[in-house]
Design a protein around this motif. Sequence first.
Motif, PDB file in Angstrom:
ATOM      1  N   ILE A   1      66.862 -24.464  60.693  1.00 43.35           N
ATOM      2  CA  ILE A   1      68.264 -24.031  60.812  1.00 43.35           C
ATOM      3  C   ILE A   1      69.071 -25.057  61.599  1.00 43.35           C
ATOM      4  CG2 ILE A   1      67.839 -22.639  62.885  1.00 43.35           C
ATOM      5  CD1 ILE A   1      69.933 -20.688  61.934  1.00 43.35           C
ATOM      6  N   HIS A   2      68.435 -25.688  62.597  1.00 43.24           N
ATOM      7  CA  HIS A   2      69.168 -26.675  63.390  1.00 43.24           C
ATOM      8  C   HIS A   2      69.195 -28.050  62.729  1.00 43.24           C
ATOM      9  CE1 HIS A   2      69.326 -23.702  66.619  1.00 43.24           C
ATOM     10  NE2 HIS A   2      70.303 -24.444  67.098  1.00 43.24           N
ATOM     11  N   LEU A   3      68.230 -28.341  61.876  1.00 38.44           N
ATOM     12  CA  LEU A   3      68.317 -29.570  61.100  1.00 38.44           C
ATOM     13  C   LEU A   3      69.485 -29.486  60.111  1.00 38.44           C
ATOM     14  CD1 LEU A   3      65.508 -31.674  59.553  1.00 38.44           C
ATOM     15  CD2 LEU A   3      67.402 -30.970  58.107  1.00 38.44           C
ATOM     16  N   PHE A   4      69.583 -28.362  59.390  1.00 37.05           N
ATOM     17  CA  PHE A   4      70.697 -28.181  58.457  1.00 37.05           C
ATOM     18  C   PHE A   4      72.028 -28.181  59.208  1.00 37.05           C
ATOM     19  CE2 PHE A   4      67.473 -25.620  55.823  1.00 37.05           C
ATOM     20  CZ  PHE A   4      67.074 -26.761  55.146  1.00 37.05           C
ATOM     21  N   GLY A   5      72.039 -27.480  60.346  1.00 37.90           N
ATOM     22  CA  GLY A   5      73.259 -27.457  61.151  1.00 37.90           C
ATOM     23  C   GLY A   5      73.646 -28.829  61.649  1.00 37.90           C
ATOM     24  N   GLY A   6      72.650 -29.630  62.034  1.00 38.70           N
ATOM     25  CA  GLY A   6      72.916 -30.975  62.516  1.00 38.70           C
ATOM     26  C   GLY A   6      73.495 -31.884  61.447  1.00 38.70           C
ATOM     27  N   LEU A   7      73.035 -31.736  60.212  1.00 45.50           N
ATOM     28  CA  LEU A   7      73.544 -32.577  59.123  1.00 45.50           C
ATOM     29  C   LEU A   7      75.028 -32.310  58.871  1.00 45.50           C
ATOM     30  CD1 LEU A   7      70.548 -32.341  56.613  1.00 45.50           C
ATOM     31  CD2 LEU A   7      71.212 -34.334  57.974  1.00 45.50           C
ATOM     32  N   LEU A   8      75.421 -31.042  58.815  1.00 46.59           N
ATOM     33  CA  LEU A   8      76.837 -30.729  58.582  1.00 46.59           C
ATOM     34  C   LEU A   8      77.690 -31.158  59.768  1.00 46.59           C
ATOM     35  CD1 LEU A   8      78.756 -29.325  56.479  1.00 46.59           C
ATOM     36  CD2 LEU A   8      78.657 -27.339  57.995  1.00 46.59           C
ATOM     37  N   LEU A   9      77.210 -30.859  60.975  1.00 45.47           N
ATOM     38  CA  LEU A   9      77.930 -31.273  62.176  1.00 45.47           C
ATOM     39  C   LEU A   9      78.073 -32.792  62.210  1.00 45.47           C
ATOM     40  CD1 LEU A   9      79.103 -30.897  65.053  1.00 45.47           C
ATOM     41  CD2 LEU A   9      76.734 -30.915  65.895  1.00 45.47           C
ATOM     42  N   GLY A  10      76.985 -33.507  61.921  1.00 41.18           N
ATOM     43  CA  GLY A  10      77.014 -34.961  61.967  1.00 41.18           C
ATOM     44  C   GLY A  10      78.005 -35.558  60.996  1.00 41.18           C
ATOM     45  N   TYR A  11      78.087 -34.990  59.797  1.00 40.23           N
ATOM     46  CA  TYR A  11      79.006 -35.520  58.792  1.00 40.23           C
ATOM     47  C   TYR A  11      80.454 -35.388  59.254  1.00 40.23           C
ATOM     48  CZ  TYR A  11      81.498 -36.127  54.392  1.00 40.23           C
ATOM     49  OH  TYR A  11      82.364 -36.567  53.418  1.00 40.23           O
ATOM     50  N   PHE A  12      80.862 -34.208  59.666  1.00 43.58           N
ATOM     51  CA  PHE A  12      82.267 -34.004  60.014  1.00 43.58           C
ATOM     52  C   PHE A  12      82.622 -34.570  61.381  1.00 43.58           C
ATOM     53  CE2 PHE A  12      82.013 -30.914  56.546  1.00 43.58           C
ATOM     54  CZ  PHE A  12      83.169 -31.243  55.861  1.00 43.58           C
ATOM     55  N   PHE A  13      81.665 -34.589  62.298  1.00 49.52           N
ATOM     56  CA  PHE A  13      81.944 -35.224  63.583  1.00 49.52           C
ATOM     57  C   PHE A  13      82.152 -36.729  63.396  1.00 49.52           C
ATOM     58  CE2 PHE A  13      80.234 -37.493  67.349  1.00 49.52           C
ATOM     59  CZ  PHE A  13      81.210 -37.115  68.262  1.00 49.52           C
ATOM     60  N   THR A  14      81.279 -37.363  62.615  1.00 55.07           N
ATOM     61  CA  THR A  14      81.410 -38.806  62.385  1.00 55.07           C
ATOM     62  C   THR A  14      82.696 -39.128  61.639  1.00 55.07           C
ATOM     63  OG1 THR A  14      78.992 -38.927  62.232  1.00 55.07           O
ATOM     64  CG2 THR A  14      80.233 -40.853  61.511  1.00 55.07           C
ATOM     65  N   LYS A  15      83.024 -38.325  60.638  1.00 55.35           N
ATOM     66  CA  LYS A  15      84.280 -38.532  59.906  1.00 55.35           C
ATOM     67  C   LYS A  15      85.482 -38.372  60.832  1.00 55.35           C
ATOM     68  CE  LYS A  15      84.752 -38.422  55.716  1.00 55.35           C
ATOM     69  NZ  LYS A  15      84.977 -39.474  54.679  1.00 55.35           N
ATOM     70  N   SER A  16      85.422 -37.416  61.745  1.00 55.44           N
ATOM     71  CA  SER A  16      86.521 -37.196  62.692  1.00 55.44           C
ATOM     72  C   SER A  16      86.685 -38.384  63.623  1.00 55.44           C
ATOM     73  CB  SER A  16      86.269 -35.919  63.513  1.00 55.44           C
ATOM     74  OG  SER A  16      86.254 -34.771  62.692  1.00 55.44           O
ATOM     75  N   VAL A  17      85.574 -38.883  64.138  1.00 58.01           N
ATOM     76  CA  VAL A  17      85.624 -40.028  65.053  1.00 58.01           C
ATOM     77  C   VAL A  17      86.219 -41.252  64.357  1.00 58.01           C
ATOM     78  CG1 VAL A  17      84.229 -41.672  66.369  1.00 58.01           C
ATOM     79  CG2 VAL A  17      83.727 -39.222  66.500  1.00 58.01           C
TER      80      VAL A  17
END
Length: 426
Positions: A112-128
């Motif tokens: 659950i945290h691997l899947f959560g990390g992938l979505l978070l990582g995508y949008f956090f990186t795009k935001s930065v």
Amino acid sequence: MNSKTKNFLYLSFLSPVLGLYLSVRNSDDRFIVFAGTLFMGIVGSVFIYIDGNDGHTHLMHVYDYYMDMSLFVFFKDLGSLLLFQPTDIANDVYKHVISYLAGGVFRIPELIHLFGGLLLGYFFTKSVLLVLENRPKEKLGILLLLFIFLFLITRSISALNSLRMWTAMWVFFYGALAYVKRGETRYLWIIGLSVLIHFSYLLYTVPLIGAIVLREKRIIVVGLFLLSFFVKLGFDQASEIVETTGLYQDKAKYTVVDQETLDRRADEQSDKGSANFYKEFGPTVYKNYSTILLAFTLILIYLKKTDMPYLDFLIASGLLILALSNLSSTSSPSVEGRGYTIASTFLVAAAIQVLFFKDYFLYSGIRSRIINMSLYTFLVSAIPYVLFQLSYTLNTVSFFILFVPLGSWLLGSGDFSIRDFLIFNF
């Protein structure tokens, strides 16, 4: 798969931190997004579960409800959640989906945290990348670097603990800023996605729409912000506003008053005597003083014509989300506290844009000296909050994020955090 990608993958499974560092230094934006997404996914895979924290609660929820869930029940509940009707075991589409994938499909709840990390990582990186795309080519000053660091550390890795709320914030932030910068309506769907991750963002879209419409009506925006310090909404009024957004009564109740959050805060209050100073004062000082100081500092710039629509939008969004938070302070500490964090993200991003163009905004004069002094004061006051965010990361991320994450996967429940490693060895 080209050699560049293969080399990055090999390096990431040897040292994720080093792999990310080299990718950021030597790659284009598209590859950086890939690298950031994978890095956060690996961070999620080495997440340390501490009994009582949100991450552990989410994990136990998968064990209790999703391991034996049938496909029929999954789709039945999914249909209800898409209509914003909470079910007996879920409140949001996002967590329902990743919980079923982790427990019902792969039979490994920790995913659950691997899947959560992938979505978070995508949008956090795009935001930065979106915030930094206008950075000047010359060397960045210390003030600007500190603001960028604050933007990077706030609710990034620590967002994995809650899974929903702060992941939704980065989706919400990216969709909103990209819409204003690019002018493409497809980004509005991304804002809508944040609501499926955490339903409370349906409420925060109200000030966001206000910022899009009113961003050039500077006096009105500032006036609403100032007025919010003197006007409060009661519980019944707040419930009515939430329900008019389309939420059902049960869901509105959870949006206005999040009892789990209130109970956790009560527990935190009882533990304050033994807490480090940054845990005790960091979030409180940042919310009640630092964010307000930054808001008033940026007002000095906002009231002047900036000729930058996206900067006007960032400041207006921060001010109007703060206004909503102030209005909700007596009816919902949950809406207020979360709103301040969301607003501060918009305001810190705005401060970064101001510093990118400091020669235009901060030319000589007493006004510029006041703004500079206020920005430095804001950063000093934010130090306990930064320490709080760093401690969150050190406590919930395995030491093996630095070297061979396979070690964390093999150790399982015997894994240890970066903090544990430092305490044991030093």
